[in-house]
Every structure is written in structure tokens, then in C-alpha cells.
Design a protein around this motif. Structure first.
Motif: not given
Length: 192
Positions: A21-42
Motif C-alpha cells: 500500500k505504498a502507492v497512496p504514499k507516492i501519490e501524496g509525495y507528488m503533492f509535496e511543496d519540496h521540488e525534489m520530493i515531488r519530482t522523485a515521487a513523479t
């Protein structure tokens, strides 16, 4: 970042990520304000869409997953654009019905697609031409909308570019033009 690498290994690992059940967490990180985290999640999601369960999540109606990818494909951050447009290219290839939903995702979809096609980055150009090709293959009406826009002119220019670095984008652009010819939307260029 490590999860992105793991998701790229093989289907068994992707299934494990889904099962945990990590996919919802990955999706959550796609909304992060931190650019690198958002990019890594995407980027991670780009690898995860090879998994049928994740494709089904994007195919489900009533969510903004597809919209997010389209919008991220138009962002200023090139790495984020590459990840999002790469995900879109793969999704539209694996799930052709998603192609018809792209115009409904945002009113700026065509501008975003054109920006990908016109990018100085050959990677973004390639992703843009693949998305365009997938959309055109998926539905005649979509192909018509694209060909009636400035996309036709852009594809024509890209198709003529035979430089080694841009050969992937050029080949995909040529395929797009061939689809348009097959649909009867344009006539073949007999001058060449």
C-alpha cells in the motif's frame, strides 16, 4: 528516490510496492511543496504505471490523477516535466482510453502538449510526440483536433529533423503524420 529505483527493477517488485500500500504514499509525495520530493515521487509513479493495478487507478473516473500529470507536464521544472510527461506517454500507450480524457483534464492541455513538442529538450520532444501519437491512434476525433491545431505544423518540422539526437522524436512525428494521412486528415507530401 530509492523507491523509484526499486519500482524500475521488475514487475514483482512493483507488485510488492502495491501490496504494501505504498502507492497512496507516492501519490501524496507528488503533492509535496519540496521540488525534489515531488519530482522523485513523479518519477517513481512513472515506473509504477507499468503495473496494471496502478494503471487501473489512473483509468478510474472521479479522480484528478491524470490532470495532475498533464499539469506537471507543463511546469517549469524540467525534471518534473520529464517525469510527468514520461508517465503520460506510458499511460496513454498502455491505456488508450485515457487519451480521450486528456482534453477534459485541463483547458490548457493543448498548450502543454505543444510546449512539450517545441521544447529544447529532445527528451521532452520525444515524450510529447509519443503522447501525440498515442492520442491520435486512440481516437479519430482527437487526431482531427490535434491536426487542426498548430500541432500539425510542429509535427511537420519535427518530422524533417533527422539529427541523431532527435531521431526518436522525428520518427514519432513521422508516425503521427502517417496516422493523419491514414485518417484522411491530411494528404501525403508528394514533393519528397
Amino acid at each position: 528516490m530509492a523507491l523509484t529505483n526499486l519500482a524500475g527493477i521488475n514487475e514483482r517488485v512493483r507488485q510488492k510496492i502495491v501490496k504494501e500500500k505504498a502507492v497512496p504514499k507516492i501519490e501524496g509525495y507528488m503533492f509535496e511543496d519540496h521540488e525534489m520530493i515531488r519530482t522523485a515521487a513523479t518519477e517513481c509513479m512513472c515506473n509504477m504505471v507499468l503495473c496494471k493495478e496502478v494503471q487501473d487507478m489512473f483509468a478510474a473516473t472521479g479522480n484528478d490523477r491524470l490532470k495532475l500529470l498533464v499539469l506537471y507536464s507543463g511546469e517549469d521544472d524540467e525534471k518534473l516535466r520529464k517525469a510527468a510527461s514520461g508517465t503520460l506517454a506510458m499511460l496513454t500507450s498502455l491505456q488508450p482510453p485515457l487519451c480521450s480524457r486528456i482534453p477534459d483534464a485541463t483547458t490548457h492541455w493543448l498548450e502543454i502538449l505543444q510546449a512539450l513538442l517545441l521544447s529544447d529538450s529532445v527528451d521532452l520532444q520525444h515524450r510529447g510526440t509519443v503522447i501525440t501519437m498515442n492520442m491520435m491512434q486512440a481516437e479519430h476525433d482527437l487526431a482531427k483536433r490535434l491536426i487542426e491545431s498548430e500541432v500539425l505544423e510542429i509535427l511537420s518540422v519535427l518530422a524533417k529533423d533527422d539529427h541523431a539526437k532527435q531521431s526518436q522524436a522525428s520518427r514519432a512525428a513521422k508516425q503521427c503524420l502517417q496516422i493523419a494521412i491514414d485518417y484522411g486528415l491530411i494528404k501525403p507530401n508528394t514533393a519528397e
